[in-house]
Motif scaffolding. Structure first.
Motif, mmCIF file in Angstrom:
data_model
loop_
_atom_site.group_PDB
_atom_site.id
_atom_site.type_symbol
_atom_site.label_atom_id
_atom_site.label_comp_id
_atom_site.label_asym_id
_atom_site.label_seq_id
_atom_site.Cartn_x
_atom_site.Cartn_y
_atom_site.Cartn_z
ATOM 1 N N LEU A 37 16.359 22.531 26.225
ATOM 2 C CA LEU A 37 17.435 21.665 25.393
ATOM 3 C C LEU A 37 17.345 20.005 25.677
ATOM 4 N N ALA A 38 16.485 19.489 25.090
ATOM 5 C CA ALA A 38 17.014 17.755 24.859
ATOM 6 C C ALA A 38 18.393 17.330 23.979
ATOM 7 N N ILE A 39 18.455 16.487 24.718
ATOM 8 C CA ILE A 39 20.196 15.793 23.940
ATOM 9 C C ILE A 39 19.110 13.982 23.787
ATOM 10 N N VAL A 40 19.680 14.034 22.131
ATOM 11 C CA VAL A 40 18.908 12.330 21.650
ATOM 12 C C VAL A 40 20.729 11.867 21.411
ATOM 13 N N GLU A 41 20.609 10.473 21.222
ATOM 14 C CA GLU A 41 21.282 9.726 20.902
ATOM 15 C C GLU A 41 20.776 9.485 19.531
ATOM 16 N N ILE A 42 22.170 9.627 17.915
ATOM 17 C CA ILE A 42 21.342 9.609 17.457
ATOM 18 C C ILE A 42 23.046 8.817 16.392
ATOM 19 N N ASP A 43 22.768 7.811 16.413
ATOM 20 C CA ASP A 43 24.030 7.074 15.600
ATOM 21 C C ASP A 43 24.942 7.038 17.374
ATOM 22 N N ALA A 109 13.425 16.393 14.717
ATOM 23 C CA ALA A 109 14.628 17.523 15.021
ATOM 24 C C ALA A 109 16.309 17.407 14.888
ATOM 25 N N ALA A 110 16.477 15.974 15.679
ATOM 26 C CA ALA A 110 18.528 15.711 16.130
ATOM 27 C C ALA A 110 18.352 15.336 14.923
ATOM 28 N N LYS A 111 18.042 14.349 14.064
ATOM 29 C CA LYS A 111 18.351 13.778 12.831
ATOM 30 C C LYS A 111 18.089 14.487 12.229
ATOM 31 N N ARG A 112 17.565 15.726 11.572
ATOM 32 C CA ARG A 112 17.779 16.914 11.055
ATOM 33 C C ARG A 112 18.597 18.068 11.122
ATOM 34 N N ASN A 113 19.027 18.292 12.523
ATOM 35 C CA ASN A 113 20.055 19.197 12.969
ATOM 36 C C ASN A 113 21.522 18.586 12.944
ATOM 37 N N LYS A 114 21.580 16.777 13.161
ATOM 38 C CA LYS A 114 22.985 16.211 13.179
ATOM 39 C C LYS A 114 23.198 15.552 11.644
ATOM 40 N N ALA A 115 22.591 15.322 10.251
ATOM 41 C CA ALA A 115 22.671 16.695 9.311
ATOM 42 C C ALA A 115 22.955 17.580 8.569
ATOM 43 N N ALA A 116 21.955 18.402 9.447
ATOM 44 C CA ALA A 116 23.307 19.720 8.963
ATOM 45 C C ALA A 116 24.202 20.462 8.991
#
Length: 134
Positions: A37-43, A109-116
């Motif tokens: 698991l990776a945790i990425v900060e998006i917005d 992947a984090a950006k796409r998953n956030k949008a989903a």
């Protein structure tokens, strides 16, 4: 200079300077090898990205549900040459990604998953999905 050059090679044109030393192979990247698991900060929001050890960052489906075995973030096609290729077309296999490529793939992947996830929360139904008309 890092390379020694010679003008004897006609392969590069008359009088062209051709490298005479080979470029050293890079060592294989191990970033995320021990992580599932990776945790990425998006917005300003922490987004979790599951990492498949063989395929790379997992993507959610567009409706926010968990993706299948082929729903992974890939990078553009490998150029022709002697680079290793995956069994699924010309995608570069995860184990050959550089550290930068891995970091970029996880971030995308984090950006796409956030949008989903946002689409799922908003109740957006996509045309062509089994639940679009139900």
């Amino acid at each position: 200079s890092r390379f020694k050059c010679s003008d004897s090679g006609s392969k590069f044109g008359e009088g062209a300077m051709a490298p005479t030393t080979a470029i050293a192979k890079m060592s294989q990247c191990t970033m995320y090898d021990d992580s599932k698991l990776a945790i990425v900060e998006i917005d300003g929001q922490q987004i979790e990205v599951e990492i498949d050890p063989d395929e790379g960052p997992k993507l959610l489906k567009n409706d926010g549900t968990p993706g299948g075995p082929n729903d992974v973030q890939r990078l553009p096609f490998c150029p022709p040459g002697d680079r290793p290729r995956s069994n699924n077309g010309n995608w570069k296999p995860w184990k050959y990604f550089t550290a930068t490529e891995r970091e970029v793939a996880v971030h995308i992947a984090a950006k796409r998953n956030k949008a989903a996830m946002e689409m799922k929360v908003a109740g957006v139904k996509l045309l062509g999905s089994s639940t679009a008309f139900g």
